[in-house]
Design a protein around this motif. Structure first.
Motif, PDB file in Angstrom:
ATOM      1  N   GLY A  53     -53.731   0.372  -3.381  1.00  0.00           N
ATOM      2  CA  GLY A  53     -53.227   1.364  -2.437  1.00  0.00           C
ATOM      3  C   GLY A  53     -54.128   1.509  -1.234  1.00  0.00           C
ATOM      4  N   LEU A  77     -53.633  -1.348   1.191  1.00  0.00           N
ATOM      5  CA  LEU A  77     -52.377  -1.218   1.931  1.00  0.00           C
ATOM      6  C   LEU A  77     -52.479  -0.131   3.005  1.00  0.00           C
ATOM      7  N   SER A  98     -48.610   4.233   0.374  1.00  0.00           N
ATOM      8  CA  SER A  98     -49.903   3.615   0.053  1.00  0.00           C
ATOM      9  C   SER A  98     -50.975   4.678  -0.222  1.00  0.00           C
TER      10      SER A  98
END
Length: 518
Positions: free
Chosen positions: A120, A123, A136
């Motif tokens: 996450g 991203l 994200s």
């Protein structure tokens, strides 16, 4: 509308896919047979492969900025922050192995949660759309709830996890509400779409003339956000980001969560989570033109100044080392925001260098705490300054390592922290923002007091029987080696910062330009 995406189009996100694949492999291995050493090794191998992919892309000269599904923008800026995130994640994985090795309950899921959170975070720094921004961010945040409360036998750990869960959920609600207002005003969720008729181009951030032209243009973009709903939406988003970065006055959770979380997870929170958030915030402010909105710039400046004052003053009275580092992190990100709102052509370079030096130093500081801590009851976390009294006479190398980290956090010359602060001061001074420079210098002066206090305690007369001590052979374990490498990196960057500055200087942000390239 066709949503088909080919594998070739996803290739710019290859490092993220490697981490995702590693998480799947780890999950399958846990289901087949639990083996702590195997799971830790696979996790580290996966992170190293992702790191190698980024280094190959950055230094092969083959990178071309690419959009993925109109949700992500993979450019040198994003890759630089992904690189820092992966280095921090590797450090946290190795520190976790030594820390959790004696834990009697399930240990393997810790690595699974960490890998998903890292995915996450990676991203986040390449997100170019409000949808990918939020998704994200939540992908990074949700596993952290479990990580903080992982050693649930410690009441402090469980309490910290619940606190972070409740307050983080509140911040996410504020963020979503803010996004709704911004969408209502702008009619687009894309960062680029919020620039209206502008277009994407590769900004040479090290070119003063080009950035000067960009600065004269950016303020014009503030008109688009001038409505009440636009300002309200941006204000809510800034407040949510300030919570994630633990900036004043949204900082109250930070010392409690840092003190309650297991030491390696406190390291993860202070590095991976914060680097991802600041990278995403910088991209959003510059790519959408929000940095040109005077009212938002004023709000960010007030938050930055408050963070420097509150963070440093509250750290002065602390006798808990994890709380001292928590409050100091509030001040450090206040310094960063002042460099950002200066909007100088040096801003991105100085912010990049500061983020990298802060990450290395924090890894070493929290890593030293992790090496002396245990995952069991509350008394086995080496957090009180009393636990470090006379440490030099028992563990001289570990003491030297922690001393280097304190000097770096204080910004003393010949350490990486000095280079970061010097570049930030140079950035704000280049724009004649003397008040910003004064705040950074005054904050650093106050910080010097409590960092030196930690150092003095370590060289005092030791107690007859130390309550807590590091393992006798700590330097031969992977966690200890990682901490020693972090200390070496802090000294090397402090003496010879040119390579890091060059990498940060080349980490250009794809940003909207108007007229400039015509």
């Amino acid at each position: 509308m066709n949503f088909t995406v080919s594998f070739a189009e996803l290739m710019p996100l290859a490092p993220v896919m490697i981490v995702a694949l590693t998480a799947v492999v780890v999950m399958l291995l846990i289901a087949i047979k639990r083996n702590h050493n195997l799971i830790a090794t696979v996790s580290v191998i996966g992170l190293n492969l992702a790191l190698a992919n980024i280094l190959l892309t950055m230094f092969s000269g083959g990178l071309k900025p690419a959009t993925v599904m109109n949700l992500f923008m993979v450019d040198p800026f994003g890759l630089f922050y992904q690189l820092v995130i992966l280095i921090a994640a590797l450090a946290c994985c190795t520190l976790s192995h030594a820390y959790i090795d004696s834990y009697k309950d399930n240990r393997e899921e810790l690595y699974l949660l960490m890998l998903v959170s890292v995915m996450g975070a990676m991203l986040m720094v390449v997100s170019s759309h409000l949808a990918s921004f939020f998704i994200s961010l939540e992908l990074m945040s949700i596993p952290v709830y479990g990580l903080i409360a992982y050693t649930y036998q410690r009441s402090k750990s469980l309490e910290a996890g619940v606190k972070y869960l409740v307050l983080s959920a509140t911040a996410s609600a504020m963020l979503l509400m803010g996004m709704a207002y911004v969408y209502a005003v702008m009619g687009s969720l894309s960062f680029a779409g919020q620039v209206d008729d502008m277009f994407w181009a590769l900004t040479k951030t090290q070119d003063p003339q080009l950035m000067m032209q960009l600065q004269t243009y950016v303020p014009q973009m503030g008109d688009k956000f001038s409505s009440v709903y636009g300002i309200l939406g941006l204000g809510l988003m800034v407040a949510a980001v300030a919570f994630k970065l633990s900036l004043a006055p949204f900082h109250k959770w930070t010392p409690d969560v840092y003190a309650g979380a297991p030491a390696p997870i406190a390291t993860f929170l202070a590095t991976v989570a914060k680097v991802a958030m600041i990278g995403l915030f910088v991209r959003y402010l510059l790519s959408s033109g929000v940095i040109g909105v005077e009212s938002i710039k004023t709000i960010i400046t007030v938050i930055a100044v408050l963070s420097i004052i509150v963070g440093n003053l509250l750290a002065v009275k602390q006798v808990n080392l994890k709380r001292i580092l928590a409050y100091s992190s509030i001040a450090h990100f206040g310094y960063l925001l002042l460099g950002l709102v200066s909007a100088s052509f040096l801003s991105l370079t100085s912010i990049g260098v500061y983020v990298a030096t802060y990450t290395l130093t924090t890894i070493g500081a929290f890593g030293s705490i992790a090496l002396m801590s245990s995952p069991y009851n509350n008394s086995n976390e080496a957090e009180s300054l009393a636990d470090y009294r006379g440490l030099f006479w028992r563990r001289p190398v570990l003491t030297a390592t922690l001393t280097v980290m304190m000097l770096s956090l204080a910004g003393i010359p010949l350490t990486a922290g000095f280079i970061g602060k010097f570049l930030l001061v140079m950035t704000v001074v280049s724009e004649a923002h003397w008040f910003y420079a004064a705040m950074i210098i005054i904050g650093s002066g106050i910080g010097l007091y409590y960092y030196l206090r930690v150092m003095i305690v370590m060289y005092m007369t030791p107690p007859d029987v130390p309550r807590i001590d590091a393992d006798k052979h700590w330097g031969q374990k992977v966690g200890g080696i990682m901490v020693l490498l972090a200390a070496l990196a802090v000294l090397v960057v402090g003496v010879y910062p040119d390579p890091l500055i060059a990498i940060a200087n080349q980490s250009q942000l794809v940003a909207p330009l108007h007229i400039v390239l015509q």
